[in-house]
Design an enzyme around this catalytic site. Sequence first.
Site, PDB file in Angstrom:
ATOM      1  N   GLY A  97       0.885  -1.280  -0.064  1.00  0.00           N
ATOM      2  CA  GLY A  97       0.004   0.048   0.237  1.00  0.00           C
ATOM      3  C   GLY A  97       0.777   1.203  -0.121  1.00  0.00           C
ATOM      4  O   GLY A  97       1.884   1.226   0.806  1.00  0.00           O
TER       5      GLY A  97
ATOM      6  N   PHE B 296       0.067   6.517   5.638  1.00  0.00           N
ATOM      7  CA  PHE B 296       0.395   5.471   6.810  1.00  0.00           C
ATOM      8  C   PHE B 296       1.375   4.631   6.184  1.00  0.00           C
ATOM      9  O   PHE B 296       2.675   4.313   7.169  1.00  0.00           O
ATOM     10  CB  PHE B 296      -0.732   4.946   7.659  1.00  0.00           C
ATOM     11  CG  PHE B 296      -0.318   4.755   9.073  1.00  0.00           C
ATOM     12  CD1 PHE B 296      -0.222   5.664  10.100  1.00  0.00           C
ATOM     13  CD2 PHE B 296       0.227   3.333   9.645  1.00  0.00           C
ATOM     14  CE1 PHE B 296       0.332   5.556  11.353  1.00  0.00           C
ATOM     15  CE2 PHE B 296       0.581   3.143  10.799  1.00  0.00           C
ATOM     16  CZ  PHE B 296       0.671   4.172  11.872  1.00  0.00           C
TER      17      PHE B 296
ATOM     18  N   LYS C 273     -12.945   2.975  17.132  1.00  0.00           N
ATOM     19  CA  LYS C 273     -12.808   4.329  17.612  1.00  0.00           C
ATOM     20  C   LYS C 273     -12.840   5.383  16.430  1.00  0.00           C
ATOM     21  O   LYS C 273     -12.984   6.666  16.583  1.00  0.00           O
ATOM     22  CB  LYS C 273     -10.959   4.393  18.020  1.00  0.00           C
ATOM     23  CG  LYS C 273     -10.078   4.181  17.187  1.00  0.00           C
ATOM     24  CD  LYS C 273      -9.648   5.183  16.069  1.00  0.00           C
ATOM     25  CE  LYS C 273      -8.496   4.560  15.182  1.00  0.00           C
ATOM     26  NZ  LYS C 273      -7.954   5.657  14.346  1.00  0.00           N
TER      27      LYS C 273
ATOM     28  N   ARG D   2      -9.004  11.913   9.903  1.00  0.00           N
ATOM     29  CA  ARG D   2     -10.203  11.762   8.558  1.00  0.00           C
ATOM     30  C   ARG D   2     -11.508  11.552   9.053  1.00  0.00           C
ATOM     31  O   ARG D   2     -12.288  12.117   8.509  1.00  0.00           O
ATOM     32  CB  ARG D   2      -9.437  10.661   7.824  1.00  0.00           C
ATOM     33  CG  ARG D   2      -8.135  11.021   7.076  1.00  0.00           C
ATOM     34  CD  ARG D   2      -7.900   9.887   6.066  1.00  0.00           C
ATOM     35  NE  ARG D   2      -7.763   8.448   6.686  1.00  0.00           N
ATOM     36  CZ  ARG D   2      -6.635   7.944   6.949  1.00  0.00           C
ATOM     37  NH1 ARG D   2      -5.720   8.417   6.939  1.00  0.00           N
ATOM     38  NH2 ARG D   2      -6.890   6.580   7.231  1.00  0.00           N
TER      39      ARG D   2
END
Length: 455
Positions: free
Chosen positions: A129, A133, A314, A378
């Site tokens: 990816g 992050f 979360k 985000r």
Amino acid sequence: MASLRLEPPPPPPPSYHFLTASTSSSATQLHPRRRLPTYNLSLQVQKFPTNSRYVLCSSSSTSINAPSDGVEPQSSPPDEPTIPPEEGSKDSRKVVRVAWEKLVRWSRSWRSKAKTDILERTKKVVVLGGGSFGTAMAAHVAERKAQLEVNMLVRDPQVCRSINDKHCNCKYFANHQLPENVIATTDAKAALLDADFCFHAVPVQFSSAFLEEVAASVDPGLPFISLSKGLELNTLRMMSQIIPKALKNPRQPFIVLSGPSFALELMNKLPTAMVVASKDKKMANAVQQLLASKTMRISTSSDVTGVEIAGALKNVLAIAAGIVEGLNLGNNSMAALVAQGCSEIRWLATKMGAKSTTLTGLSGSGDIMLTCFVNLSRNRTVGVRLGSGENLDDILSSMNQVAEGVSTAGAVITLAQKYKVKMPVLTAVARIIDNELTPTKAVYELMSLPQVEEV
């Protein structure tokens, strides 16, 4: 016949007299009108601010109590309490300095014994990816050792060229220089060949399809470190279930990395603390060795479920926090909502087998506070815009990153029903996302819930 004469107490306030006798004779209770037996006594009087009372104490801590009207005899009082040094005094500063010096010595001793063989043996790491992050983690690992080859498997040819030619991710971190040992490729086989560790940074909802495509190139013993947070729609699976299923290898080594960490701050080398969780303690320790540095603290855990479920839920709670901000409901509302959301996450996670202590740690409370209260989040941004009256489709189409909480919200409610847990705040978020409830109406309904005992 010698007698003992006791001086009456001074005027108020009344005093408490102790008479210390240097004798080994047994104690005898005194009475104001009773004559004492013959003793050679060495008496010392000490005064204490309490009711008028006479007490004869031997040097061996034996006491003689003279009761006042109707009061039972007492045992000898304890030694005088040690008065702590006044704040700011030399003694208090010394206590603080000594405590800090002990901590520093312990830290040095621990670092001198810390193992580094994993980092020394690691030659290649792959990151699946090319998002923010994944890029930040690739940069962090690459800086741990200059000889370490870090391969990023990306889909976008433009991002691939940018990383290889300009040493930056033009899509997410155009102004941040990546270490030269970070290499990008679109070839899965080349990226995964001879890799020692694999960081999975593909969004949860796309992970199954992506992993099925590259499964043939994955070594069955390659440790997968999941950076992705969320629940897969329809199946309700977490990454610990998605990865082995997609790779058709139930024994694929799995580790989850989570905690309060924004990619931008990782790129800026700001101090960060995270947790790695694995059912294999040796594997968790190995990843800890690989990642721990002067700017990153890594704790270990065996509670994979707790770390994963907290990381998924979360994001949904962060949307709720953003909605409160967008509606300008104030700090009282924000604190109450986040506290309630934390309780809901704890109720569900513990029903699923998580440890309650995990939910108060880095991957629980730590990640929740960061995601709910900071504008870099985000998911919080999505909530703020929803609370301000924007349409969800317009919000998502304008973002270049995935807000996992949007997809996870519906899955969370299905899980709550499965485990018979009431989750009013997170349910309200799911209904808002499904356009079945407006943010204002949701607040009204939540405030109208029955007044119950806090649990």
